[in-house]
Enzyme design. Structure first.
Site, mmCIF file in Angstrom:
data_model
loop_
_atom_site.group_PDB
_atom_site.id
_atom_site.type_symbol
_atom_site.label_atom_id
_atom_site.label_comp_id
_atom_site.label_asym_id
_atom_site.label_seq_id
_atom_site.Cartn_x
_atom_site.Cartn_y
_atom_site.Cartn_z
ATOM 1 N N MET A 219 0.643 -0.700 0.456
ATOM 2 C CA MET A 219 -0.275 -0.261 0.183
ATOM 3 C C MET A 219 0.886 1.202 -0.583
ATOM 4 O O MET A 219 0.571 2.534 0.206
ATOM 5 C CB MET A 219 -1.202 0.111 1.251
ATOM 6 C CG MET A 219 -1.787 -1.361 1.106
ATOM 7 S SD MET A 219 -3.699 -0.796 1.814
ATOM 8 C CE MET A 219 -3.009 -0.214 3.371
ATOM 9 N N GLY A 220 2.090 0.813 -0.503
ATOM 10 C CA GLY A 220 3.250 2.371 -0.291
ATOM 11 C C GLY A 220 3.674 2.388 1.168
ATOM 12 O O GLY A 220 3.441 1.819 1.563
ATOM 13 N N LEU A 222 6.869 3.083 1.631
ATOM 14 C CA LEU A 222 7.567 1.823 1.721
ATOM 15 C C LEU A 222 8.470 1.873 2.979
ATOM 16 O O LEU A 222 8.769 2.868 2.481
ATOM 17 C CB LEU A 222 8.359 1.245 0.081
ATOM 18 C CG LEU A 222 6.490 1.719 -1.104
ATOM 19 C CD1 LEU A 222 7.391 0.998 -2.155
ATOM 20 C CD2 LEU A 222 6.552 0.005 -0.227
ATOM 21 N N HIS A 223 9.215 1.068 3.357
ATOM 22 C CA HIS A 223 10.386 1.084 4.336
ATOM 23 C C HIS A 223 11.303 -0.141 4.045
ATOM 24 O O HIS A 223 11.174 -0.691 2.600
ATOM 25 C CB HIS A 223 10.064 0.832 5.624
ATOM 26 C CG HIS A 223 8.467 -0.020 6.206
ATOM 27 N ND1 HIS A 223 9.242 -1.399 6.313
ATOM 28 C CD2 HIS A 223 7.040 0.415 6.102
ATOM 29 C CE1 HIS A 223 7.906 -1.587 5.914
ATOM 30 N NE2 HIS A 223 6.879 -0.765 6.456
ATOM 31 N N HIS A 226 9.395 -3.808 3.578
ATOM 32 C CA HIS A 226 8.744 -3.371 1.764
ATOM 33 C C HIS A 226 10.481 -4.478 1.013
ATOM 34 O O HIS A 226 10.071 -5.407 0.564
ATOM 35 C CB HIS A 226 8.267 -2.597 1.155
ATOM 36 C CG HIS A 226 6.771 -1.899 1.832
ATOM 37 N ND1 HIS A 226 7.239 -0.958 2.858
ATOM 38 C CD2 HIS A 226 5.774 -3.085 1.901
ATOM 39 C CE1 HIS A 226 5.851 -1.238 3.266
ATOM 40 N NE2 HIS A 226 4.342 -2.385 2.718
ATOM 41 N N GLN A 337 5.973 -11.400 7.543
ATOM 42 C CA GLN A 337 5.536 -12.554 8.238
ATOM 43 C C GLN A 337 4.802 -11.433 9.562
ATOM 44 O O GLN A 337 4.309 -11.797 10.037
ATOM 45 C CB GLN A 337 6.878 -12.839 9.136
ATOM 46 C CG GLN A 337 6.755 -14.075 10.586
ATOM 47 C CD GLN A 337 5.999 -14.236 10.503
ATOM 48 O OE1 GLN A 337 5.393 -15.179 9.433
ATOM 49 N NE2 GLN A 337 4.901 -14.826 11.997
ATOM 50 N N ASP A 339 2.729 -8.813 9.300
ATOM 51 C CA ASP A 339 0.991 -8.968 9.275
ATOM 52 C C ASP A 339 0.524 -10.793 9.272
ATOM 53 O O ASP A 339 0.380 -10.723 8.458
ATOM 54 C CB ASP A 339 0.944 -8.165 8.236
ATOM 55 C CG ASP A 339 0.923 -7.032 7.984
ATOM 56 O OD1 ASP A 339 0.265 -6.500 9.240
ATOM 57 O OD2 ASP A 339 2.169 -6.553 6.960
ATOM 58 N N VAL A 365 11.276 -6.592 9.766
ATOM 59 C CA VAL A 365 12.416 -6.213 9.766
ATOM 60 C C VAL A 365 12.420 -5.201 10.850
ATOM 61 O O VAL A 365 11.298 -4.270 11.162
ATOM 62 C CB VAL A 365 12.255 -6.056 8.389
ATOM 63 C CG1 VAL A 365 13.759 -4.539 7.715
ATOM 64 C CG2 VAL A 365 12.700 -6.816 7.067
ATOM 65 N N SER A 375 4.190 0.851 8.006
ATOM 66 C CA SER A 375 4.074 1.870 7.559
ATOM 67 C C SER A 375 3.918 3.409 8.236
ATOM 68 O O SER A 375 3.882 4.272 8.614
ATOM 69 C CB SER A 375 3.207 2.161 6.620
ATOM 70 O OG SER A 375 4.275 1.174 5.580
HETATM 71 O O1 PAF Z 1 -0.139 -5.700 3.603
HETATM 72 C C1 PAF Z 1 0.122 -4.683 3.042
HETATM 73 O O2 PAF Z 1 0.049 -4.249 2.767
HETATM 74 C C2 PAF Z 1 -2.182 -4.905 2.333
HETATM 75 O O3 PAF Z 1 -3.155 -5.535 2.937
HETATM 76 C C3 PAF Z 1 -1.776 -5.608 1.179
HETATM 77 C C4 PAF Z 1 -1.441 -7.392 0.839
HETATM 78 C C5 PAF Z 1 -0.636 -4.771 -0.123
HETATM 79 C C6 PAF Z 1 -3.308 -5.560 0.274
HETATM 80 O O4 PAF Z 1 -3.674 -3.711 0.375
#
Ligand code: PAF
Length: 468
Positions: A219-220, A222-223, A226, A337, A339, A365, A375
Site C-alpha cells: 500500500m506504499g 515503503l520502508h 518492503h 511475517q 502481518d 524487519v 508504515s
Molecule cells: O500488507 C499490505 O500492505 C496490504 O494488506 C496488502 C497485502 C498490500 C493488500 O492491500
C-alpha cells in the site's frame, strides 16, 4: 561422488601461501575459469539449491551439475562433471542447445584460480585461492568423498582451515554472490503503469521472454521491510512487480483511509533502487470499477484478533490480493511475517481457490531496539517512539516464559498484557496466543504457535508477532 567444501573470505594470500608451503602443499596450478550458469525450465535452481554450469578453462569445456546442499555447516553436495569437446564453437553449440531446451543463462562467474594439492592427515584435499571478478579474493578448501566418508572428510577440512588461519566462513556460492552484486548494482528503469491493459501487456512481454515473475503487493509508504521483500523477489525471480495501491476495502469504517501516508515519489525511488521492473499504481476505480460486486472471505480465520478490531479488513485484503494476483499472474507473491494473520489468510485463499502462485513469507524487519518496521511508525512522536519498543519486549518476555516451560496460553497472554500495562500511554487492543494454523487459542502452547499483539500508542496502532 560428493563435493565437500568450505569457502572463506577476508583472505591474506601471502599468509595463506606460506602456511600452505609449511604444510607441504604441491606447487600451485593457475588457470582462469569462466563459468556460465543456467537455470532450468521446469524448476528454479535458486530455490532448489542446485546449480548447472558450462565451465570454460581456456579451450576446455565441461558441464557441471551440483545437487542441493545437504544440511550442515560445510557445503556437502552431489557433483557430477563431464568433459565436452574443446573449443569456442563446441561451447557455443552446447549453450545454444541448453537454451533450446528452455534453460536460461543467469550469470557468468570469472575467476583466476590457484589450486594447491595437499595431502593432509591422510586425506587428499585441494586448497584454492580464487580472485573472483567483481567479488575479491576467497579461499576454498575442498575434498571429494563417498557418502559414507563425508563426516570424516568434513572434520579434516575443518581442522585444515584452522591450520591455514581461515576463519571467516563465506556461506554463499560465487553464483549467489555475483547475482546479489548484480541486483545491487544494476539500476533498473522501473516502468510505472496505472492501467490493467498496460500491466497485462508488460506481464505478457515478460512471459514471452520466459521470465519468472515475483510480485510484492504493497500500500506504499515503503520502508526497509518492503525493501527486503523486493530484494527477495529480485534474487529469486527474473521480473519483479510491485503494486502500490492503498486499498479502500480493507479499511474498517472507523479507520481514516484519507490519513494513510502516500509518499509516492519516495516509493518510486525505493522501487528503482531495489531493482523493481514494474510498478503498478492503479487508481481505486481501476481495481473497483463501477458495478463491482465480488468479494472474497476466508471464513474462520478472518473474524478474530485483527479481524475483530478491524471489521471487514481481511475481506478487503483477500479480495485485493486475489484481484492483483489475477492481474499480475506471478509465480511468487512475497508477504511479510509482520502481518501474520494476513499471511495465513492469503495462504488459505491460495490453497482453497487453487491460485497458481507460491506464497513466500519473509521475516519481520526490525529497528535495532526491536520495533517492527511499519508504515505507521512515522506517526509516532519521539516519546511515543521510545514507548513503542514495549510491543516487542512484551512478545519476547512471553517467548522467554515459553522457553522456560510455560505452556498455558492464558499465562503467556497475561505476561504480554502486564508488560503493555506497565508502559504508560500504551493501550492494549489484544494479546493473542494462537495456533499458527487455525489462529484459535490452543489448550497447551506448542512450538509453532504465535504470540500476537496489537497496541495503540497515542493514535497509532502497532501490531507485531513472534512465532514460538
Ligand atoms: O500488507 C499490505 O500492505 C496490504 O494488506 C496488502 C497485502 C498490500 C493488500 O492491500
Amino acid at each position: 561422488m560428493l563435493e565437500i567444501e568450505q569457502k572463506y573470505a577476508n583472505i591474506d594470500p601471502v599468509d595463506l601461501r606460506s602456511r600452505l608451503a609449511r604444510l607441504g602443499a604441491g606447487p600451485e596450478v593457475v588457470h582462469v575459469e569462466v563459468d556460465h550458469y543456467f537455470n532450468a525450465a521446469d524448476r528454479d535452481f535458486a530455490r532448489t539449491g542446485e546449480a548447472f554450469r558450462l565451465r570454460r578453462i581456456g579451450s576446455k569445456n565441461y558441464f557441471t551439475y551440483k545437487g542441493a546442499k545437504q544440511p550442515g555447516t560445510l557445503k556437502v553436495r552431489l557433483e557430477s562433471e563431464i568433459a565436452l569437446p574443446d573449443g569456442d564453437e563446441a561451447a557455443a553449440q552446447h549453450a545454444e542447445m541448453l537454451r533450446m531446451l528452455g534453460f536460461r543463462a543467469v550469470a557468468v562467474v570469472r575467476k583466476r584460480r590457484a589450486s594447491f594439492p595437499l595431502s593432509y592427515q591422510g586425506t587428499e584435499v585441494t586448497v584454492c585461492l580464487d580472485e573472483v571478478e567483481g567479488l575479491g579474493t576467497f579461499a576454498e578448501v575442498e575434498v571429494l568423498a563417498e557418502q559414507d566418508q563425508a563426516g570424516e572428510a568434513g572434520a579434516v577440512l575443518t581442522r585444515l582451515a584452522g591450520d591455514l588461519g581461515l576463519t571467516h566462513v563465506e556461506p554463499g556460492s560465487y553464483l549467489g554472490l555475483v547475482l546479489a552484486l548484480q541486483a545491487r548494482t544494476t539500476r533498473r528503469e522501473s516502468v510505472l503503469v496505472t492501467t490493467t491493459d498496460e500491466l497485462r501487456s508488460a506481464r505478457a512481454e515478460a512471459r514471452r521472454k520466459r521470465l519468472s515473475i515475483g510480485f510484492v503487493p504493497t500500500m506504499g509508504a515503503l520502508h526497509r521491510g518492503h525493501r527486503s521483500l523486493i530484494e527477495a523477489a529480485r534474487s529469486e525471480c527474473d521480473f519483479v512487480v510491485v503494486s502500490i495501491f492503498v486499498n479502500p476495502t480493507q479499511f474498517a469504517p472507523h479507520e481514516d483511509l484519507s490519513r494513510y501516508p502516500r509518499p509516492f515519489d519516495d516509493d518510486v525511488r525505493l522501487c528503482r533502487e531495489a531493482g523493481v521492473d514494474l510498478i503498478f499504481h492503479p487508481a481505486p476505480e481501476v481495481i473497483y470499477p463501477g458495478g463491482y460486486r465480488t468479494f472474497v472471505e476466508v471464513t474462520g480465520l478472518q473474524d478474530e484478533w485483527e479481524g475483530a478490531s478491524r471489521p471487514g479488513h481481511f475481506r478487503g485484503v483477500a479480495t485485493v490480493v486475489l484481484k492483483l494476483s489475477n492481474l499480475v499472474q506471478p509465480d511468487r507473491v512475497y508477504l511479510g511475517q509482520k502481518d501474520v494473520q494476513q499471511v495465513r489468510i492469503v495462504q488459505q485463499l491460495v490453497r482453497d481457490l487453487a491460485v497458481p502462485v507460491e506464497v513466500v513469507v519473509r521475516p519481520t524487519v526490525r529497528e535495532p531496539d526491536g520495533l517492527a518496521l511499519s508504515s505507521r511508525n512515522r506517526y509516532l512522536d519521539s516519546e511515543q517512539r521510545t514507548k513503542a519498543v514495549c510491543v516487542h519486549r512484551a512478545l519476547t518476555a512471553a517467548a522467554e516464559r515459553f522457553t522456560q516451560g510455560e505452556t498455558d496460553p492464558a499465562t503467556l497472554r497475561r505476561v504480554m498484557a502486564d508488560h503493555i500495562a506497565a508502559t504508560p500511554g500504551a493501550v492494549l487492543d489484544y494479546a493473542a496466543v494462537v495456533s499458527g494454523d487455525t489462529f484459535a487459542v490452543p489448550e497447551r502452547v506448542q512450538s509453532g504457535a504465535i504470540l500476537a499483539l496489537a497496541v495503540t500508542i497515542g493514535t497509532t496502532r502497532l501490531i507485531d508477532n513472534l512465532v514460538l
